[in-house]
Design a protein around this motif. Structure first.
Motif, PDB file in Angstrom:
ATOM      1  N   MET A 451       0.424  -1.125  -0.079  1.00 42.28           N
ATOM      2  CA  MET A 451      -0.321   0.190   0.130  1.00 42.28           C
ATOM      3  C   MET A 451       1.039   1.398  -0.285  1.00 42.28           C
ATOM      4  N   ILE A 452       2.173   1.354   0.026  1.00 36.72           N
ATOM      5  CA  ILE A 452       2.902   1.747   0.767  1.00 36.72           C
ATOM      6  C   ILE A 452       3.201   2.847  -0.950  1.00 36.72           C
ATOM      7  N   GLY A 453       2.958   1.750  -1.775  1.00 38.14           N
ATOM      8  CA  GLY A 453       3.264   2.720  -3.736  1.00 38.14           C
ATOM      9  C   GLY A 453       2.424   3.861  -3.902  1.00 38.14           C
ATOM     10  N   TYR A 454       1.195   3.625  -3.496  1.00 38.32           N
ATOM     11  CA  TYR A 454       0.286   4.724  -3.133  1.00 38.32           C
ATOM     12  C   TYR A 454       0.839   6.076  -2.578  1.00 38.32           C
ATOM     13  N   PHE A 455       1.435   6.187  -1.554  1.00 37.49           N
ATOM     14  CA  PHE A 455       2.263   7.190  -1.219  1.00 37.49           C
ATOM     15  C   PHE A 455       3.389   7.696  -2.149  1.00 37.49           C
ATOM     16  N   VAL A 456       3.420   6.384  -2.336  1.00 38.87           N
ATOM     17  CA  VAL A 456       5.494   6.935  -2.870  1.00 38.87           C
ATOM     18  C   VAL A 456       4.876   7.755  -3.803  1.00 38.87           C
ATOM     19  N   GLY A 457       4.224   6.887  -5.349  1.00 37.76           N
ATOM     20  CA  GLY A 457       3.839   7.611  -6.122  1.00 37.76           C
ATOM     21  C   GLY A 457       3.568   9.659  -6.143  1.00 37.76           C
ATOM     22  N   GLN A 458       2.651   9.727  -5.038  1.00 40.24           N
ATOM     23  CA  GLN A 458       1.367  10.658  -5.085  1.00 40.24           C
ATOM     24  C   GLN A 458       2.821  11.633  -4.444  1.00 40.24           C
ATOM     25  N   VAL A 459       3.864  11.316  -3.887  1.00 39.73           N
ATOM     26  CA  VAL A 459       4.797  12.341  -2.976  1.00 39.73           C
ATOM     27  C   VAL A 459       5.870  12.592  -4.556  1.00 39.73           C
ATOM     28  N   MET A 460       5.671  11.232  -5.060  1.00 35.44           N
ATOM     29  CA  MET A 460       7.487  11.431  -6.185  1.00 35.44           C
ATOM     30  C   MET A 460       6.587  12.715  -7.559  1.00 35.44           C
ATOM     31  N   LYS A 461       5.387  12.393  -7.596  1.00 35.13           N
ATOM     32  CA  LYS A 461       4.408  13.707  -8.507  1.00 35.13           C
ATOM     33  C   LYS A 461       4.604  14.861  -7.516  1.00 35.13           C
ATOM     34  N   ALA A 462       4.076  14.602  -6.514  1.00 31.64           N
ATOM     35  CA  ALA A 462       4.272  15.949  -6.334  1.00 31.64           C
ATOM     36  C   ALA A 462       6.529  16.342  -6.660  1.00 31.64           C
ATOM     37  N   SER A 463       7.126  16.379  -6.416  1.00 36.81           N
ATOM     38  CA  SER A 463       8.718  16.457  -6.561  1.00 36.81           C
ATOM     39  C   SER A 463       8.908  16.563  -8.270  1.00 36.81           C
ATOM     40  N   ARG A 464       7.542  16.282  -8.662  1.00 39.36           N
ATOM     41  CA  ARG A 464       7.824  16.672 -10.074  1.00 39.36           C
ATOM     42  C   ARG A 464       9.235  15.573 -10.935  1.00 39.36           C
ATOM     43  N   GLY A 465       8.902  14.034  -9.897  1.00 42.37           N
ATOM     44  CA  GLY A 465       9.297  13.345 -10.285  1.00 42.37           C
ATOM     45  C   GLY A 465      10.978  13.259 -10.039  1.00 42.37           C
ATOM     46  N   THR A 466      11.384  14.174  -9.530  1.00 45.40           N
ATOM     47  CA  THR A 466      12.983  14.228  -8.674  1.00 45.40           C
ATOM     48  C   THR A 466      13.477  13.958  -7.252  1.00 45.40           C
ATOM     49  N   ALA A 467      12.319  13.639  -6.733  1.00 51.25           N
ATOM     50  CA  ALA A 467      12.925  12.968  -5.127  1.00 51.25           C
ATOM     51  C   ALA A 467      13.776  11.552  -5.076  1.00 51.25           C
ATOM     52  N   ASN A 468      14.336  11.883  -4.422  1.00 48.00           N
ATOM     53  CA  ASN A 468      15.228  10.403  -3.762  1.00 48.00           C
ATOM     54  C   ASN A 468      14.073   9.294  -4.107  1.00 48.00           C
ATOM     55  N   PRO A 469      13.702   7.952  -5.286  1.00 52.47           N
ATOM     56  CA  PRO A 469      12.911   7.577  -4.510  1.00 52.47           C
ATOM     57  C   PRO A 469      13.285   6.627  -3.217  1.00 52.47           C
ATOM     58  N   GLN A 470      14.571   5.903  -2.869  1.00 55.11           N
ATOM     59  CA  GLN A 470      14.542   5.165  -1.053  1.00 55.11           C
ATOM     60  C   GLN A 470      14.813   6.040  -0.345  1.00 55.11           C
ATOM     61  N   GLN A 471      15.218   7.675  -0.741  1.00 53.90           N
ATOM     62  CA  GLN A 471      15.030   8.797   0.611  1.00 53.90           C
ATOM     63  C   GLN A 471      13.156   8.248   1.017  1.00 53.90           C
ATOM     64  N   VAL A 472      12.201   8.898   0.050  1.00 54.52           N
ATOM     65  CA  VAL A 472      10.625   9.029  -0.204  1.00 54.52           C
ATOM     66  C   VAL A 472      10.102   7.180   0.298  1.00 54.52           C
ATOM     67  N   ASN A 473      10.746   6.253  -0.120  1.00 55.54           N
ATOM     68  CA  ASN A 473       9.795   5.393   0.671  1.00 55.54           C
ATOM     69  C   ASN A 473      10.681   5.039   2.168  1.00 55.54           C
ATOM     70  N   ASP A 474      12.197   4.991   2.598  1.00 59.98           N
ATOM     71  CA  ASP A 474      12.283   5.445   3.908  1.00 59.98           C
ATOM     72  C   ASP A 474      11.719   6.066   4.581  1.00 59.98           C
ATOM     73  N   LEU A 475      11.780   7.257   4.474  1.00 56.40           N
ATOM     74  CA  LEU A 475      10.947   8.135   5.930  1.00 56.40           C
ATOM     75  C   LEU A 475       9.422   7.809   5.101  1.00 56.40           C
ATOM     76  N   LEU A 476       9.201   7.751   4.283  1.00 53.21           N
ATOM     77  CA  LEU A 476       7.414   7.238   4.312  1.00 53.21           C
ATOM     78  C   LEU A 476       7.095   6.435   5.750  1.00 53.21           C
ATOM     79  N   LYS A 477       7.508   5.404   5.422  1.00 47.47           N
ATOM     80  CA  LYS A 477       7.522   4.172   6.183  1.00 47.47           C
ATOM     81  C   LYS A 477       7.791   4.191   8.010  1.00 47.47           C
ATOM     82  N   THR A 478       8.676   5.597   8.403  1.00 42.20           N
ATOM     83  CA  THR A 478       8.334   5.707   9.146  1.00 42.20           C
ATOM     84  C   THR A 478       7.522   6.305   9.238  1.00 42.20           C
ATOM     85  N   LYS A 479       7.387   7.511   8.528  1.00 38.41           N
ATOM     86  CA  LYS A 479       6.172   8.117   9.316  1.00 38.41           C
ATOM     87  C   LYS A 479       4.948   7.793   8.883  1.00 38.41           C
TER      88      LYS A 479
END
Ligand code: ADP
Ligand code: MG
Length: 484
Positions: A451-479
């Motif tokens: 399910m975390i995939g949905y949130f990753v997609g949204q964050v990547m979109k918000a960053s226009r694809g520029t966020a570091n995907p690994q960091q996004v994943n890790d931080l999302l999980k923690t939060k």
């Protein structure tokens, strides 16, 4: 009954000399009919052939590339027959003392295994003219531009056991002659044509069956199809109580079948004899050494180096060494980015995909090796992520910028690795997605990863694809887990 197929190929390669093998007339393809045939090519009386030294050098280079014996002396013979596109009444060829002796070629099969195919010999000869049957109603036109074009005929031993092996052999020959630069290898223009000898025998039997020779097959695909048809035909014939007759057949791509042209009884008696107009060719060791020293790295060596020194898989190494242009492109990408595996992935993935879609060859790639190498380098040094790299590649392909760096700047594609910035985006996405957060919280722990995939997609979109995907994943999980 189990049958085994036996195949031997005679490959005719047009050598890329500027002038003909025995005259100074041009060999350029596509000229107006009969504008490139001189008195020698026409066989007019009172003229004498002069051997083109370049054709000799090219034939010897091929011989050296396939580890063949190069005899000290070779001799041109006349092969006598009458045909409208052969004005001299004979073809100058080499029957008894060819320029290249026995050698061998390594082929690579689909499962990345290799096999050695022996070459019986290769000889020099002149091409004939062309009969044009379609352009004139009730008549045949003759174009002698091709008459006298140098050919190297490469004769294999009957070492191939399937249509796939025959196609792989033809590809190996194609890649050797194009690596050497002794032929353009353009099969559609007839620069490489082949006669396919096919027979079948009961599995386990040592003696060869009677063969049929399929003339002038001019594509890799047709070689496979012609063999497939011919093998069926021969097996059926024998199983129905008949026997194969030695004959020459023609492959018709439109009907996907082979048809008889002439049987052995109708075969010509060529009355070969040494051509009195040409001296024997004598090659000394110094000359061979000179040519040997100029050989480029050949496909098999390149493939081995790509595997052993660069650590590529057998498959990658074989694809990337198949043509000289592909190999050079890959090596340049590798030189610029410094990572062989990544260079291989990009050349075979994004680049080859785009080239195939637009039916372009790698020589005409809109993205240069230097440019692609820089894209990969920026992924490797963390400047951009993989997703942005695809955008940069696309922009380069479309001519929207000169270099990866220019496009990264202009489009603002630099990867965001700043934890604070990424957390800000995550907080916003979480705040805007209460339903998904609730769903996340209520689902079984092992389903949350998905399910975390949905949130990753949204964050990547918000960053226009520029966020570091690994960091996004890790931080999302923690939060998200903190909200449980
Ligand atoms: P020719 O002198 O009639 O041209 P060659 O012995 O030179 O015959 O062979 C011509 C080609 O046919 C070679 O490539 C050879 O490997 C192949 N060949 C010979 N015998 C067979 C066979 N029984 N089945 C398949 N190929 C064969
Ligand atoms: Mg022959």
């Amino acid at each position: 009954m189990q049958w085994e197929t036996v195949i031997g190929l005679e490959v005719h390669v047009q050598l890329a000399t500027r002038s003909k093998i025995f005259s100074g007339a041009s060999t350029a393809f596509g000229a107006e009919p009969n504008t490139q045939a001189c008195a020698v090519d026409l066989g007019l009386p009172g003229v004498l052939p002069v051997l083109n030294e370049q054709a000799v050098a090219m034939a010897v280079q091929f011989g050296l590339a396939v580890h063949a014996e190069i005899p000290e002396v070779s001799v041109f013979d006349r092969k006598n027959y009458f045909y409208p596109d052969l004005p001299k009444g004979y073809q100058t060829s080499q029957m008894y003392h060819p320029i290249v002796g026995a050698g061998e070629v390594e082929i690579t099969l689909d499962d990345d295994t290799t096999k050695r195919i022996r070459i019986h010999h290769a000889h020099l000869e002149e091409d004939a003219g062309k009969s044009l049957h379609e352009d004139f109603h009730g008549m045949t036109g003759i174009d002698l531009n091709r008459a006298g074009t140098p050919l190297l005929e490469i004769v294999s031993e009957p070492d191939m056991r399937s249509a796939k092996e025959a196609a792989a052999y033809l590809k190996a020959i194609h890649s050797i002659v194009t690596y050497l630069g002794i032929s353009d290898g353009n099969m559609a223009e007839g620069s490489m044509r082949c006669d396919v000898n096919v027979s079948v025998r009961p599995k386990g039997q040592e003696a060869f069956g009677t063969r049929a020779e399929i003339k002038n097959v001019n594509s890799f695909r047709f070689v496979e199809r012609a063999i497939a048809f011919e093998v069926e035909r021969q097996i059926e014939l024998i199983e129905d109580g008949g026997s194969v007759v030695q004959e020459t057949r023609l492959y018709d791509p439109e009907r996907d079948e082979t048809r008889s042209m002439r049987t052995k009884e109708e075969a010509n008696d060529y009355r070969y004899f040494p051509c009195p107009d040409l001296l024997p060719v004598v090659l000394d060791e110094a000359y061979l050494e000179h040519l040997r020293s100029q050989l480029p790295e050949l496909p098999a060596d390149k493939r081995a180096r790509f595997q052993d020194a660069l650590g590529l898989s057998a498959y990658d190494a074989s694809v990337l060494s198949a043509s000289r242009e592909m190999a050079e492109f890959f090596e340049e990408v590798h030189r610029v980015c410094g990572d062989a595996k990544q260079a291989a992935n990009w050349v075979q993935g994004e680049l080859s995909g785009a080239l195939n879609r637009e039916n372009l060859s790698i020589q005409n790639s809109p993205v240069s090796a230097q440019q692609l190498g820089e894209v990969v380098r920026r992924v490797l040094d963390g400047t951009i992520n993989g997703k942005a790299a695809k955008q940069v590649f696309q922009a380069l392909w479309n001519g929207q910028g000169e270099s990866a760096d220019a496009i990264i700047d202009a489009k603002g594609l630099k990867q965001v690795t700043d934890t604070g910035a990424i957390e800000g985006m995550i907080d916003q996405v979480i705040a805007e997605s209460p339903a998904q957060v609730a769903q996340y919280r209520d689902s079984e722990p092992e389903k949350r990863g998905k399910m975390i995939g949905y949130f990753v997609g949204q964050v990547m979109k918000a960053s226009r694809g520029t966020a570091n995907p690994q960091q996004v994943n890790d931080l999302l999980k923690t939060k998200l887990d903190a909200l449980l």
